[in-house]
Every structure is written in C-alpha cells, then in structure tokens.
Design a protein around this motif. Sequence first.
Motif, mmCIF file in Angstrom:
data_model
loop_
_atom_site.group_PDB
_atom_site.id
_atom_site.type_symbol
_atom_site.label_atom_id
_atom_site.label_comp_id
_atom_site.label_asym_id
_atom_site.label_seq_id
_atom_site.Cartn_x
_atom_site.Cartn_y
_atom_site.Cartn_z
ATOM 1 N N ASN A 63 0.846 -1.106 -0.053
ATOM 2 C CA ASN A 63 0.046 -0.077 0.043
ATOM 3 C C ASN A 63 0.853 1.309 0.010
ATOM 4 O O ASN A 63 0.274 2.279 -0.547
ATOM 5 C CB ASN A 63 -1.008 -0.033 1.135
ATOM 6 C CG ASN A 63 -2.033 -1.215 0.833
ATOM 7 O OD1 ASN A 63 -3.213 -0.999 0.376
ATOM 8 N ND2 ASN A 63 -2.096 -2.073 1.632
ATOM 9 N N TYR A 103 -9.051 -9.580 -2.197
ATOM 10 C CA TYR A 103 -9.365 -9.298 -3.771
ATOM 11 C C TYR A 103 -7.941 -9.054 -4.608
ATOM 12 O O TYR A 103 -8.172 -8.500 -5.452
ATOM 13 C CB TYR A 103 -10.109 -8.147 -3.742
ATOM 14 C CG TYR A 103 -11.538 -8.497 -3.454
ATOM 15 C CD1 TYR A 103 -12.424 -9.069 -4.379
ATOM 16 C CD2 TYR A 103 -12.277 -8.254 -2.051
ATOM 17 C CE1 TYR A 103 -13.807 -9.563 -4.147
ATOM 18 C CE2 TYR A 103 -13.439 -8.795 -1.898
ATOM 19 C CZ TYR A 103 -14.234 -9.537 -3.018
ATOM 20 O OH TYR A 103 -15.616 -9.910 -2.618
ATOM 21 N N SER A 162 -7.844 -5.852 5.076
ATOM 22 C CA SER A 162 -7.953 -7.293 4.769
ATOM 23 C C SER A 162 -8.722 -7.751 3.631
ATOM 24 O O SER A 162 -8.390 -8.648 2.800
ATOM 25 C CB SER A 162 -8.480 -7.930 6.074
ATOM 26 O OG SER A 162 -7.599 -7.796 7.131
ATOM 27 N N GLU A 163 -9.762 -6.989 3.453
ATOM 28 C CA GLU A 163 -10.575 -7.278 2.252
ATOM 29 C C GLU A 163 -9.834 -6.897 0.943
ATOM 30 O O GLU A 163 -9.879 -7.634 -0.035
ATOM 31 C CB GLU A 163 -11.782 -6.595 2.240
ATOM 32 C CG GLU A 163 -13.078 -6.974 3.430
ATOM 33 C CD GLU A 163 -14.063 -5.805 3.588
ATOM 34 O OE1 GLU A 163 -14.954 -6.024 4.170
ATOM 35 O OE2 GLU A 163 -14.058 -4.956 2.771
ATOM 36 N N ALA A 164 -9.201 -5.881 0.896
ATOM 37 C CA ALA A 164 -8.118 -5.526 -0.289
ATOM 38 C C ALA A 164 -7.497 -6.838 -0.536
ATOM 39 O O ALA A 164 -7.199 -7.220 -1.845
ATOM 40 C CB ALA A 164 -7.523 -4.114 -0.208
ATOM 41 N N VAL A 215 -5.295 -0.898 -1.336
ATOM 42 C CA VAL A 215 -6.413 -0.467 -0.678
ATOM 43 C C VAL A 215 -6.872 0.809 -1.438
ATOM 44 O O VAL A 215 -8.113 0.819 -1.536
ATOM 45 C CB VAL A 215 -6.399 -0.195 0.729
ATOM 46 C CG1 VAL A 215 -5.536 1.044 1.120
ATOM 47 C CG2 VAL A 215 -7.753 -0.152 1.278
ATOM 48 N N TYR A 223 -9.230 -0.712 -4.317
ATOM 49 C CA TYR A 223 -10.328 -1.410 -3.826
ATOM 50 C C TYR A 223 -11.336 -0.484 -3.050
ATOM 51 O O TYR A 223 -12.489 -0.805 -3.411
ATOM 52 C CB TYR A 223 -9.819 -2.559 -2.784
ATOM 53 C CG TYR A 223 -11.072 -3.467 -2.029
ATOM 54 C CD1 TYR A 223 -11.835 -4.128 -2.739
ATOM 55 C CD2 TYR A 223 -11.220 -2.980 -0.679
ATOM 56 C CE1 TYR A 223 -12.608 -4.886 -2.166
ATOM 57 C CE2 TYR A 223 -12.293 -3.626 -0.050
ATOM 58 C CZ TYR A 223 -13.162 -4.683 -0.776
ATOM 59 O OH TYR A 223 -14.128 -5.010 -0.323
ATOM 60 N N ALA A 224 -10.752 0.306 -2.127
ATOM 61 C CA ALA A 224 -11.657 1.303 -1.534
ATOM 62 C C ALA A 224 -10.933 2.650 -1.432
ATOM 63 O O ALA A 224 -10.403 2.796 -0.418
ATOM 64 C CB ALA A 224 -12.063 0.614 -0.084
ATOM 65 N N ASN A 236 -8.112 -2.432 10.324
ATOM 66 C CA ASN A 236 -9.082 -2.223 9.335
ATOM 67 C C ASN A 236 -9.399 -3.213 8.715
ATOM 68 O O ASN A 236 -8.722 -3.858 8.086
ATOM 69 C CB ASN A 236 -8.487 -0.762 8.574
ATOM 70 C CG ASN A 236 -9.349 -0.409 7.716
ATOM 71 O OD1 ASN A 236 -9.900 -0.950 6.909
ATOM 72 N ND2 ASN A 236 -9.801 1.080 7.816
ATOM 73 N N SER A 250 -11.418 4.811 1.696
ATOM 74 C CA SER A 250 -11.556 4.251 3.182
ATOM 75 C C SER A 250 -10.444 4.642 4.167
ATOM 76 O O SER A 250 -9.578 5.548 3.724
ATOM 77 C CB SER A 250 -11.204 2.701 2.829
ATOM 78 O OG SER A 250 -10.021 2.300 2.377
ATOM 79 N N THR A 294 -11.213 -3.185 5.883
ATOM 80 C CA THR A 294 -10.849 -2.627 4.626
ATOM 81 C C THR A 294 -9.568 -3.376 3.926
ATOM 82 O O THR A 294 -9.534 -3.747 2.692
ATOM 83 C CB THR A 294 -11.289 -1.261 4.174
ATOM 84 O OG1 THR A 294 -12.482 -0.998 4.749
ATOM 85 C CG2 THR A 294 -11.321 -1.144 2.740
#
Length: 253
Positions: free
Chosen positions: A21, A225, A220-222, A229, A232-233, A216, A236, A218
């Motif tokens: 990131n 996928y 982990s979600e990034a 981040v 992805y968002a 966060n 955020s 988000t």
Amino acid sequence: MRSISIINQKGGIGKTTTAINLSACLAELGQRVLLIDMDSQANASIGLNVDPEDLDKTVYDLFMDEKTRVSDVLCRTMIDNLDLLPAHMDLAGCEVLLAGNASRPYILRNALKEINGNYDFVLIDCPPSLGVLSLNSLLASSDIIIPTEAKYYAVKGFDMLNKMIKTIDQQLGHKINIMGVLITMFEKRTSLHRILYNEIKQTFGDKLFATLIPKNITLSEAELYREPVIKYAANSPGALNYRHLAIEVLFHD
C-alpha cells in the motif's frame, strides 16, 4: 533513487500490507516505484494480483542465475507507475544454495545497478528473518521502515535488527538510515494500545511516524481481492492512512 527495506523479523505485523500500500500510494503521487518481493511466501506479489506460478522468471532466478537481469523479472502492475520484481516459494532455498557464494550479500545491490535512475523509490518487502535475503535487502537500501504492533514484546526484536545494522556499518561499510517505525493494527479505543503507543514514542522519539495504521477490515478485504486498498476502496480509512504515510515518506529528509 531512494531504496527502502520494509523489515521486521517478526511476522504478522503488517509488513507486506505496508509494502503493497505504501508503494501504491507513492505511485499515486506520481513517483516511479519498484516493489521487490523478497519473501518466499510471495504475498506482496499475490497482493498485486501477480501469480508467481505463471511466471518464467522471478527474484529466485535473479539470485541463482547470473545471466538473469532485472529486466527479465520485471512485471507491470495494475497501478500506474508501480512495477514489481515478484518472489517465488523457491526463494526459501536460497540460504543454503548460496552458502558457497562469496558475493552473496551483494547480489541484489549489483543487480539493481541495471535500473539505477529508472525509479524514484525502490521498496523491498523483506522476509520475516535476518538471513541472507534480508542482508541482501539491507545492503541494497539507503533506509529502512520498521512496522510494528503496539504490543509489549513488539520492540524486543529491534535489538537483533539494530545489531545487524551496526554490523553492516562496521564490517561492510554500508550505512543504513532508520527512516521510521510504523505502528500498525492500532486500536485507539484500547487503553493498552494507547499506553504502549506512548512507550514506543518515548523509545523512538522522532523516528516514530506520525501516521498510525489502525486495525481495519478494508485492508484485509483488499488483500483478499488482490488489490492495494487505494484501488479496492479509494476513500476508506485504510487508503487515507497509507496516503498520509506516503506523504511522510516522500518528504522525509
């Protein structure tokens, strides 16, 4: 070209998340960035949607085949201005395979001479150990960033890293600047985290980044996928935090 190793011999503290990131956010700021994945788990590569099993050449070949050049390994990523030297699980065997190679600490530094001037920043995601791959990373770096959790034992491992940095300076004549310590997975509502933050700040003073990376979902979600981040968002809290860190790094002396 500024080269930065992101290093901590303790695993699970957000090292690779930071490598991915921070690289993406520096690229978003218009910097030409190269991320080097030096961890045999290849999580930085996978996190940028690059599958090492689909590649002809990886960082492993850079170490084991003297004919392999950086340009043979280089991959473009989904982020403009961000390139990648991907890892492979075979990197785990380099410690043993390079045992008889007298130039082994300098393989990465010598390889990077090929692309000197092509990038503004080279970021290196180091393995969670202080072996030959981390030594190569440090000898190819001008600076280091140390991610850590706000936990009691988190700073204990710094002693070993500091000894390695001093040894590199004294025995190999290579000075490395500690750019900063980055607190990750921070929970400001937890009183223990606030207490430990103050202790870490007292220990490291101005070496502690002003930016904190809170825990966060988000982020982990990034990773799930396989995207930074900011892709992805983009709006955020995780994206904003890493953007703040990128600005700190960009304007660091």
